[in-house]
Design a protein around this motif. Structure first.
Motif: not given
Length: 256
Positions: A196-208
């Motif tokens: 959660n220190a990272a951008s949540p939307l960036a994390v979700q996009a990267a996982k996808a």
């Protein structure tokens, strides 16, 4: 209390198996509760990360509850992971940390492998007991093990039914960290804080993106345009990241 506890604190969802008297074996009712939890997690933009844990020191999960006979088998008993192949094959869109202790076998092992980060207590044991007891079906856990472990180690587990301990699982890259049991919850929380220190939307996009072309050749993955990544370019968080970099401060993410 429910056999699956689902709570949300801040931007973190907590899914906890709570049937320690049965080593958290998944009943059909628990399977339905898990499906409801994953559905809410995927749909709720305020949830940025997930912890998956279980009550009881002896076992994280031993798979599907088959104590009541064939009619008691959960969808998970057929393989698939988060809900089982007999129901919708769900992928959690948010980053997930699994905190594992004791027996983590069969479908329980598969459930843990659905997470992105695995923290294991030094009491944890991972295994696929199906062939050892003369049971084999459409095991999603077999296919996941082949993708997350070295070939010969995965085949060792699949063909012999033997278990490996936490330290060995760490050596093979199956788990990210091994800690004493009494530090398991804190270790999982620390990993969630990192996420959660990272951008949540960036994390979700990267996982996808990472999962979306996992089974494809590198050339195909490199040539693919990923909608979540393209959509992220127009978000407030993308702009906040740029502002924070220019102002030399930590970004404050909004998740939008």
């Amino acid at each position: 209390m429910a056999d699956v506890e689902f709570t949300v604190e801040g931007h973190v969802a907590h899914v906890r198996l709570n049937r320690p008297q049965g080593l958290n074996a998944i009943t059909p009712e628990m399977d339905d509760l898990l499906l409801a939890a994953w559905t809410e997690i995927n749909a709720n933009p305020e949830i940025w990360a997930v912890t998956l844990s279980a009550e009881g020191e002896k076992g994280f999960c031993i798979g599907a509850d088959v104590s009541g006979g064939a009619e008691r088998k959960s969808r998970m008993a057929l393989g698939g992971g988060l809900t089982g192949i007999g129901g919708p094959l769900v992928t959690c869109k948010k980053p997930m940390v699994a905190a594992v202790q004791g027996f983590c076998v069969g479908g329980g092992f598969e459930l843990a492998m659905c997470a992105d980060i695995i923290v294991a207590a030094d009491t944890a044991q991972f295994g696929l007991p199906e062939t050892k007891v003369g049971i084999i079906g459409e095991c999603g856990v077999v296919h996941r093990a082949m993708r997350q472990l070295p070939y010969h180690i995965a085949m060792q587990l699949i063909l012999t039914g033997e278990r490996i301990k936490a330290a060995e699982a760490r050596h093979y890259g199956l788990v990210n960290e091994v800690v004493p049991y009494d530090q398991l919850a804190d270790a999982a929380a620390a990993w969630v804080a990192k996420l959660n220190a990272a951008s949540p939307l960036a994390v979700q996009a990267a996982k996808a993106a990472a999962l979306g072309r996992l089974g494809h050749p590198l050339e195909v993955a490199l040539a693919t345009r990923f909608e979540p990544i393209e959509e992220y370019a127009a978000t407030e968080d993308k702009k906040e990241g740029e502002r924070a970099a220019g102002e030399r401060r930590k970004p404050v993410w909004a998740g939008r």
